[in-house]
Write an enzyme that holds these catalytic residues in place. Sequence first.
Site, PDB file in Angstrom:
ATOM      1  CE  LYS B 125     112.566 -66.338 -42.199  1.00  0.00           C
ATOM      2  NZ  LYS B 125     112.932 -64.906 -42.089  1.00  0.00           N
ATOM      3  CG  ASP B 143     107.703 -56.820 -47.833  1.00  0.00           C
ATOM      4  OD1 ASP B 143     108.290 -57.762 -47.288  1.00  0.00           O
ATOM      5  OD2 ASP B 143     107.331 -55.805 -47.213  1.00  0.00           O
ATOM      6  CG  ASP B 170      97.474 -54.678 -46.528  1.00  0.00           C
ATOM      7  OD1 ASP B 170      98.049 -54.289 -45.513  1.00  0.00           O
ATOM      8  OD2 ASP B 170      96.474 -55.410 -46.528  1.00  0.00           O
ATOM      9  CB  CYS B 244     112.552 -63.331 -35.516  1.00  0.00           C
ATOM     10  SG  CYS B 244     112.048 -61.688 -35.979  1.00  0.00           S
TER      11      CYS B 244
END
Lengths: 151, 319
Positions: B125, B143, B170, B244
Amino acid sequence: MNLRFIKSPEKRIITEQLNEQFGIENLPYLLLESGKEKIRAFSGHLSKEEISKISQILNIESIGIYLLRKETHSELRLSFDATHILKNQIKNNIIDINKAQLIEWIRGRDVSINTDKGIKVIKYNSDFLGCGKSSGDRIINHVPKDRRIKK
Amino acid sequence: MKPELKPKFIERMHKLLSNDEDFENFNEIIHKPPRNFIRCNTLKISPSILFERLSKKWIVSQPFPEHHEIMLINSDLKPGELGNAIEHLLGYYYIQEISSMMSVLALNPKPNEFILDLCASPGSKTTQIVAGMQNSGTLIANDFKLDRIMILSSNLERCGVTNCIITRNDAINICSRISKTQLRFDKILLDVPCSGEGTLRSSPKTFEMWNENIVHKLSRQQKKFIAFALKCLKPKGTLVYSTCTHSPEENESVIDFALKNFPVKIETLSLPLNCRQGVISWYGDKYSNETLKCCRIYPHDNDSEGFFVSKLTLLEEMK
């Protein structure tokens, strides 16, 4: 990441060297030093000052794209992806390889080509495939391991 | 061997789907491997040129007239064949499941915007966002784990991304720090870690790992994520929340929490896949009727993986 922005005089020297080696005239990027002799290029809208401020609050791992490495004798070796993003400007020191040589090159093997010594941009048809170092009768492969075709 | 669905999962999916036939269609397709979709990386090559190149070795189609960059490979492929093709190694395409492209289509990134991708790895993405930005503006791709950052970094290099700053923090910590500064983003993609119920076709392991406690734990974490992320948005800025998974605790419940606690409104989505409305009640919980505007993508409606997308607009800056 330790941020060290490349100042204008040093950027001018890099651009001149790229011009001499490959005919590249313009680097429309903010340049940063990253690791030993490696330069990265950033096209984002943030200024050096804004990036520095962000680095004080966030743990920055990397900025932009790996552009080039300074080799011995002040030669510059463009990264695999830099040859693509600068392909419209690269005019000199291009080696057009054939299909058989492409298969060797993209597997990470050196290719036998007689040419003058120095850093060469490798090209197959319209694909730019990074740089290699010519020893006179062969081109030493610098395709990154994660970009090679697995056998 | 066909993996066995856990009884509680069957019960929940029955409740989500409209009838037995609907459930049977779902249950049939989740045991089949997903189709092979790729996304042309328009930072490096045009869809028409890539289509011409790939058509010489595979049967390729462009199923969405308004999104020529999305291509479907209809040939029988050897394991790893898509990833080992020279066009992939050159960064001309990204192997990406069709449903996962929907969150970035909802985000609609434009040149010169300032965007945050909060849970960015592995970068499908992220690279799609940068293609929309045409390598201008700035994308901060964050990330948490170093191994995931390495994969993200490698994918961004391969795709020729030059406008991105990769950070390792985080997600709550990064938003907390940003919110104390003047930095605010035009858009944020919050594609959160989830229970992955939508990925059963590509990752049958999910059948074994799934349990309801994880769903509840993740839901609490996802609410924290959205609460902190909204603080980093400019007024009138857009946040796309996606997962998802199918579980309403991780989807509509999170959106309902945002609608009831923060100055946001939910937008109606127009996506090129068949979407079902969000749910408004689940095991005794009632959600805002506005959550009907969420988009539920079921595998059997599109021959895809399962996905959930919703789009929020911040009405006023949060303190």
